[in-house]
Motif scaffolding. Sequence first.
Motif, PDB file in Angstrom:
ATOM      1  N   ARG A  16     -14.040 -11.146  -6.004  1.00  0.00           N
ATOM      2  CA  ARG A  16     -13.204 -10.067  -5.482  1.00  0.00           C
ATOM      3  C   ARG A  16     -11.811 -10.158  -6.110  1.00  0.00           C
ATOM      4  NH1 ARG A  16     -15.272  -7.423  -1.005  1.00  0.00           N
ATOM      5  NH2 ARG A  16     -17.129  -8.396  -0.105  1.00  0.00           N
ATOM      6  N   ALA A  42      -7.616  -6.081  -0.283  1.00  0.00           N
ATOM      7  CA  ALA A  42      -9.025  -5.716  -0.154  1.00  0.00           C
ATOM      8  C   ALA A  42      -9.181  -4.290   0.354  1.00  0.00           C
ATOM      9  CB  ALA A  42      -9.734  -6.703   0.777  1.00  0.00           C
ATOM     10  N   ARG A  43      -8.370  -3.913   1.336  1.00  0.00           N
ATOM     11  CA  ARG A  43      -8.429  -2.528   1.841  1.00  0.00           C
ATOM     12  C   ARG A  43      -7.957  -1.545   0.782  1.00  0.00           C
ATOM     13  NH1 ARG A  43      -6.490  -5.013   6.724  1.00  0.00           N
ATOM     14  NH2 ARG A  43      -4.347  -4.473   6.155  1.00  0.00           N
ATOM     15  N   LEU A  44      -6.929  -1.925   0.052  1.00  0.00           N
ATOM     16  CA  LEU A  44      -6.374  -1.040  -0.968  1.00  0.00           C
ATOM     17  C   LEU A  44      -7.361  -0.806  -2.104  1.00  0.00           C
ATOM     18  CD1 LEU A  44      -3.801   0.457  -1.991  1.00  0.00           C
ATOM     19  CD2 LEU A  44      -3.162  -1.692  -3.120  1.00  0.00           C
ATOM     20  N   GLU A  84      -3.069 -12.264   5.075  1.00  0.00           N
ATOM     21  CA  GLU A  84      -2.704 -10.865   5.310  1.00  0.00           C
ATOM     22  C   GLU A  84      -2.610 -10.110   3.983  1.00  0.00           C
ATOM     23  OE1 GLU A  84       0.806  -8.094   7.337  1.00  0.00           O
ATOM     24  OE2 GLU A  84       0.869 -10.282   7.529  1.00  0.00           O
ATOM     25  N   ASP A 131     -10.736  -1.353  -1.999  1.00  0.00           N
ATOM     26  CA  ASP A 131     -12.084  -0.957  -1.605  1.00  0.00           C
ATOM     27  C   ASP A 131     -12.346   0.461  -2.108  1.00  0.00           C
ATOM     28  OD1 ASP A 131     -14.500  -1.412   0.151  1.00  0.00           O
ATOM     29  OD2 ASP A 131     -13.685   0.421   1.052  1.00  0.00           O
ATOM     30  N   PRO A 132     -13.516   0.735  -2.705  1.00  0.00           N
ATOM     31  CA  PRO A 132     -14.721  -0.086  -2.843  1.00  0.00           C
ATOM     32  C   PRO A 132     -14.909  -0.709  -4.222  1.00  0.00           C
ATOM     33  CG  PRO A 132     -15.268   2.177  -3.236  1.00  0.00           C
ATOM     34  CD  PRO A 132     -13.770   2.125  -3.047  1.00  0.00           C
ATOM     35  N   ASP A 138     -13.329  -3.519  -5.204  1.00  0.00           N
ATOM     36  CA  ASP A 138     -12.794  -4.882  -5.127  1.00  0.00           C
ATOM     37  C   ASP A 138     -13.770  -5.911  -5.686  1.00  0.00           C
ATOM     38  OD1 ASP A 138     -10.934  -6.842  -4.476  1.00  0.00           O
ATOM     39  OD2 ASP A 138     -11.643  -7.059  -2.419  1.00  0.00           O
ATOM     40  N   GLY A 195       0.782  -1.235   0.000  1.00  0.00           N
ATOM     41  CA  GLY A 195       0.000   0.000   0.000  1.00  0.00           C
ATOM     42  C   GLY A 195       0.806   1.273   0.000  1.00  0.00           C
ATOM     43  N   MET A 212      -6.117  -9.408   2.702  1.00  0.00           N
ATOM     44  CA  MET A 212      -6.790  -8.316   3.408  1.00  0.00           C
ATOM     45  C   MET A 212      -6.201  -6.961   3.035  1.00  0.00           C
ATOM     46  SD  MET A 212      -7.616  -9.892   7.197  1.00  0.00           S
ATOM     47  CE  MET A 212      -5.927 -10.407   7.532  1.00  0.00           C
ATOM     48  N   ARG A 213      -4.890  -6.932   2.849  1.00  0.00           N
ATOM     49  CA  ARG A 213      -4.253  -5.675   2.438  1.00  0.00           C
ATOM     50  C   ARG A 213      -4.748  -5.230   1.068  1.00  0.00           C
ATOM     51  NH1 ARG A 213       0.516  -3.792   4.803  1.00  0.00           N
ATOM     52  NH2 ARG A 213       1.225  -4.966   6.626  1.00  0.00           N
ATOM     53  N   SER A 222      -9.125  -9.020  -4.838  1.00  0.00           N
ATOM     54  CA  SER A 222      -8.183  -9.391  -3.777  1.00  0.00           C
ATOM     55  C   SER A 222      -8.148 -10.900  -3.569  1.00  0.00           C
ATOM     56  CB  SER A 222      -8.555  -8.690  -2.471  1.00  0.00           C
ATOM     57  OG  SER A 222      -9.895  -8.989  -2.092  1.00  0.00           O
TER      58      SER A 222
END
Length: 221
Positions: free
Chosen positions: A118, A93-95, A87, A97-98, A100, A39, A90-91, A120
């Motif tokens: 998704r 997915a956060r990067l 991990e 969003d929205p 994904d 990120g 999830m990284r 991610s």
Amino acid sequence: MSEAMPETRNPGRDPDDFAVQIADQIESFIVAVTEVARGDEPNSAVPYLLLEVSQLLLAGGRLGAHEDIVPEERYEPDTGPEPDVDELRMRLARLLDPVDVYSEVFDPYARSAPVACRISDDLADVLTDLRHGMAHYRAGRISEALWWWQFSYLSNWGPTASAALRALQSLVAHVRLDTPLDELDGLDTDTGADDSQLEREAGAVMAAEIAAPLGIKPTLD
């Protein structure tokens, strides 16, 4: 026309060797996606992932066009515990969003409804397959690595990476061509929103949350 199988078990001996080229492309993808997931440069994440997945699928196309690769050993040697990708998943997915979640049809020759996927999840699953083969490659089991990469390309990571590529390309195209999202079925199955609400949300995403944060120009110059 099929490419010849490598004759050497020393991957460092011939840079033109088929196995070396495939392994280099796969390792480059693993390193690149892992770096994106940190990120540090969110503004370039989507176009960079688009480039990396495109290059990976070139290696996949070569594997798919190759004659069936037969490993030297009858049973697959144990590569040990699989690296944890949760991990990284999830990284990403956060990067992402929205944006994904996207809609995908698994088999273009089967009559099936689109499902929510998704990016991610896709990239994490692809990395799992690639790392499994890389463990064989680094242990000197070259034919085993090529067999695994070819088999899993046809059965899993090829279709998965292809789906992610279409989603990433669509994100870039929607922004660069300044076109709104027309089809929203399957875009988000986690809420009970109707299509009109999803359309409004997606329009806001395209206008405000893709172009600026991901560093993509909203119109062509």
